[in-house]
Design a protein around this motif. Structure first.
Motif, PDB file in Angstrom:
ATOM      1  N   ILE A 111      -0.624   0.082  -7.897  1.00 45.10           N
ATOM      2  CA  ILE A 111      -1.661  -0.531  -7.078  1.00 45.10           C
ATOM      3  C   ILE A 111      -2.326   0.563  -6.258  1.00 45.10           C
ATOM      4  CG2 ILE A 111      -2.216  -2.236  -5.306  1.00 45.10           C
ATOM      5  CD1 ILE A 111       0.383  -3.648  -5.959  1.00 45.10           C
ATOM      6  N   ALA A 169      -7.629  -3.667  -3.366  1.00 44.53           N
ATOM      7  CA  ALA A 169      -6.492  -3.374  -4.244  1.00 44.53           C
ATOM      8  C   ALA A 169      -6.896  -3.441  -5.715  1.00 44.53           C
ATOM      9  CB  ALA A 169      -5.355  -4.358  -3.987  1.00 44.53           C
ATOM     10  N   ASP A 223       3.027   1.307  -5.081  1.00 43.04           N
ATOM     11  CA  ASP A 223       2.062   0.554  -4.270  1.00 43.04           C
ATOM     12  C   ASP A 223       1.540   1.539  -3.229  1.00 43.04           C
ATOM     13  OD1 ASP A 223       0.649  -1.297  -2.845  1.00 43.04           O
ATOM     14  OD2 ASP A 223       2.377  -2.418  -2.113  1.00 43.04           O
ATOM     15  N   MET A 268       0.864  -1.145   0.000  1.00 42.31           N
ATOM     16  CA  MET A 268       0.000   0.000   0.000  1.00 42.31           C
ATOM     17  C   MET A 268       0.852   1.129   0.000  1.00 42.31           C
ATOM     18  SD  MET A 268      -2.602  -0.960   2.758  1.00 42.31           S
ATOM     19  CE  MET A 268      -3.336  -2.291   2.998  1.00 42.31           C
ATOM     20  N   SER A 280       2.553  -2.517   0.369  1.00 44.09           N
ATOM     21  CA  SER A 280       1.478  -3.117   1.102  1.00 44.09           C
ATOM     22  C   SER A 280       1.920  -3.770   2.358  1.00 44.09           C
ATOM     23  CB  SER A 280       0.783  -4.163   0.293  1.00 44.09           C
ATOM     24  OG  SER A 280       0.863  -3.899  -1.022  1.00 44.09           O
ATOM     25  N   PHE A 329      -5.720   1.678  -3.603  1.00 47.20           N
ATOM     26  CA  PHE A 329      -6.562   1.053  -2.586  1.00 47.20           C
ATOM     27  C   PHE A 329      -7.877   1.786  -2.346  1.00 47.20           C
ATOM     28  CE2 PHE A 329      -2.538  -0.889  -1.970  1.00 47.20           C
ATOM     29  CZ  PHE A 329      -2.834  -2.185  -1.572  1.00 47.20           C
TER      30      PHE A 329
END
Length: 317
Positions: free
Chosen positions: A245, A305, A107, A1, A6, A247
């Motif tokens: 990525i 995700a 991420d 994340m 992440s 969220f």
């Protein structure tokens, strides 16, 4: 994340979110140069490094000094690895990227280590100082900002970055409470929000959206993402891959629109006397991807995700 990755650690037998999909998306070449803009605890970075040959290079960045310390301990002796503390928004200013990149990974969001340490102040589930800074040595903490922001400023942040429908009510409660007592702890803020927001049938804690919104604002996450995408686009070589990525919808919308803006011609405007030529510089690789059922079952944080991938196109002759 982000600035964090992440957070699940391959060294301890766990994989970061969408690990396999990210490595497939990057199409790592043994002699290529790749940048992990959100090192976190190095889960994705380890995967890239395992695929690199002696002539390959891995550039890693993170805002968080703890993440950079981990990178130094684990990768500092590897001549293929170069480490930089800072936001990925600055990647084009880093001299190590000047030769071009074959792949870039972001991420986004807060990392599991950051959430799990109460002292970082990201989680309302663990009482700690109300900090929320990914770089605790830079800028205002959440507590400092809440101590002076107007109710309008607070409400605007809660609505814009958290889509919190009770933003005005929460903001008024914060301003009223701080007159009586400074709000310096995560539990204080979470309890205050819960006291003014009816829980109803919602499954999430009443403070979830507010904590997300304040964290995004304090760390300039969306502004950094916009700048980081521009920088990554500038540094990618032809054929290089961008993998991001996200969220939540605010992040994903920025990534989706950025890729589309560079991949598709804008709609025709009949009012324009001359059609503006358009040359695509990115190609979207597939649709948005989600974590599979096996991963979401073992890691609930993977449920939200979304991975988007794009490839840099050669410049027109």
């Amino acid at each position: 994340m982000t600035a964090g990755g992440s957070g699940r650690d391959t060294a301890s037998g766990h994989l970061p979110v969408m690990y396999r999909q990210c490595l497939e998306a990057l199409q790592v070449k043994p002699e290529g140069t790749y940048l992990d803009g959100t090192f976190g605890r190095g889960g994705h970075a380890r995967g890239v490094l395992e695929l690199l040959g002696p002539g390959g290079r891995l550039l890693v960045m993170d805002k968080d000094p703890e993440a950079i310390a981990v990178a130094g301990r684990e990768f500092g002796a590897d001549p293929r690895v170069v480490i930089f503390r800072g936001s990925f928004a600055q990647l084009a200013q880093w001299e190590a990227t000047a030769g071009g990149l074959d792949g870039v990974l972001f991420d986004l969001g807060v990392s599991s280590p950051q959430l799990d340490v109460a002292e970082r102040g990201f989680s309302f589930g663990k009482d700690g100082p109300l900090d929320m800074r990914m770089d605790p040595e830079s800028g205002e903490s959440a507590a400092q900002w809440l101590s002076h922001a107007s109710d309008k400023e607070i409400a605007d942040v809660l609505w814009t970055y958290g889509e919190e429908r009770m933003s005005r009510r929460i903001a008024r409660a914060i301003v009223s409470r701080r007159v009586e007592q400074p709000i310096t702890r995560t539990a204080q803020l979470a309890d205050l929000i819960a006291s003014v927001v009816p829980r109803g049938e919602q499954k999430i804690h009443p403070a979830t959206r507010s904590f997300q919104a304040i964290r995004i604002f304090i760390n300039r996450e969306l502004a950094d993402l916009e700048d980081g995408l521009v920088a990554a686009h500038a540094r990618l070589k032809a054929g290089g891959r961008l993998a991001v990525i996200s969220f939540h919808s605010l992040e994903d919308r920025i990534v989706k629109q950025f890729i589309a803006r560079h991949a598709k011609a804008p709609p025709a405007n009949r009012r324009m006397p001359v059609e503006i030529p358009f040359t695509p510089t990115l190609k979207a690789i597939g649709d948005a991807r989600k974590a599979d059922e096996a991963e979401t079952a073992s890691n609930p944080r993977a449920r939200s995700a979304v991975l988007r991938v794009a490839e840099k196109l050669p410049e027109a002759a």
